[in-house]
Design an enzyme around this catalytic site. Structure first.
Site: not given
Length: 394
Positions: A292-294, A296
């Site tokens: 999720h988000s950062y 990745g």
């Protein structure tokens, strides 16, 4: 109450100024000095006068909240959802209260990972000494031995910790919306090994000693003039604060120092460490990453490298039109027989042509278990993503 107290203080000051202005030149000089002082007063500090102590419960029961059968946080007496503005016009105090509750939620989710998901807490670095700062991850019993598939979960940046997607959703919606628990349970049901990363647990905080506080204020590397100027500013600031100290009773928060965790001092370092010591050592042929988000970025940008067909020298950077793993040359002609693109973590043994013998493939897609699409839909296209790494020999 605190608003009226501050208003009274200001009224008294302005009355004094009005009285001074009626006098001669000397009195006007005092007025100018007083105006200058007023312009420098820190109103935020002044408004702490009647702020309640920053002391909060350390359990959900102490906050008088509990999770119901639907995983929703509710007040145990009224049944109402969490209320942020517990005390009107005290935003700072309300925020501190919210943060204190958030720390309890973090510990609660840790307990769910161990008790409901049957995961085991593993401390890292694996060779850390007892006196050394440590972080931890959560792994299933078969995480290292499952020969078929392994799922890795990585949350985003901020205050979230292992097992959480979003603390705000856990508090204001429910556990299924904001935690990784549904993903973990479903993965285990379908025969996956599971590893839950903890990329934001990068340091521990300890209270500064008096010597450390003094050391932090002494910038011995700075030029003498700059240090003298800074000392003068600090002295002037202290005088101003002393002047209106009688009008306030601020709560002085403890000064802390951050002790970073070896090889896990950032989300990127953490992801690399877990890759090197756990994921790359696992037996699974297929490894799935849900991020999720950062989370990745921590994986895609730093933890993989794509060796592609190119006549350029080995490991030469190759431009790509896609925002995926960094691409470098495998030093193979496009007309030569191909075994496929290879993805490894940078610096890992087996890269380049040697690594090509492992024939590792990678692709990524928007990922969500069908049963969970209603409970947690990604807020934007790349909000929640998944990557699969297939390991095998060609």
């Amino acid at each position: 109450m605190y608003v009226s107290s501050i208003a009274l203080i200001w009224l008294q000051i302005w009355i004094s100024m009005a009285q001074i202005q009626q006098g001669g030149p000397d009195e006007k000089e005092k007025t100018t000095a007083l105006k200058d002082l007023l312009s420098r007063i820190d109103l935020d500090e002044l408004m702490k006068k009647d702020e309640p102590p920053l002391e909060f419960p350390d359990t959900l029961e102490g906050f008088e909240y509990a999770f119901n059968e639907k995983g929703q946080l509710r007040h145990i007496k009224t049944g109402e959802p969490f209320v942020f503005n517990y005390r009107e016009d005290l935003h700072r105090w309300n925020q501190k209260r919210y943060e204190a509750l958030g720390e309890i939620i973090t510990k609660y989710v840790y307990e769910l990972l161990e008790e409901e998901c049957c995961l085991k807490k593993v401390y890292i670095p694996v060779d850390a000494m007892e006196s050394e700062p440590r972080s931890f991850i959560f792994v299933s019993e078969d995480a290292m031995t499952n020969p078929d598939k392994l799922m890795i979960l990585i949350h985003g940046s901020g205050v979230v910790r292992a097992g959480q997607w979003a603390r705000r959703l856990i508090i204001n919606e429910d556990l299924d919306s904001g935690s990784q628990v549904p993903y973990i349970k479903r993965a285990i049901e379908e025969g996956y090994g599971v590893i839950v990363l903890n990329p934001n647990e990068n340091y521990i905080e300890v209270e500064k000693t008096k010597a450390q506080v003094q050391l932090s204020s002494d910038s011995s590397d700075e030029p003498a003039e700059k240090r003298e100027r800074k000392d003068k500013i600090q002295k002037d600031t202290k005088k101003r604060r002393d002047f209106y100290e009688k009008y306030r009773n601020p709560q002085k928060e403890k000064e802390t120092v951050q002790l970073y965790i070896r090889e896990n001092g950032s989300p990127e370092e953490h992801a690399i460490y877990v890759w090197d010591h756990f994921i790359s050592q696992s037996a699974a042929e297929n490894v799935f990453f849900v991020a999720h988000s950062y989370g990745g970025l921590a994986f895609v940008e730093l933890n993989c490298c794509n060796w592609v067909s190119s006549s350029e020298p080995l490991d030469t950077s190759v431009e790509s039109m896609l925002p995926d793993c960094p691409r470098v040359s495998a030093a193979t002609s496009k007309n030569a027989p191909q075994v496929g693109d290879v993805n490894e973590r940078p610096g890992q043994q087996g890269g380049g042509q040697a690594g090509a013998q492992q024939h590792t493939e990678m692709w990524y897609n928007i990922f969500s278990f069908p049963a969970m699409k209603e409970s947690r839909a990604p807020s934007q296209k790349w909000d929640l993503g998944a990557w699969q790494v297939r390991r095998g020999t060609s």
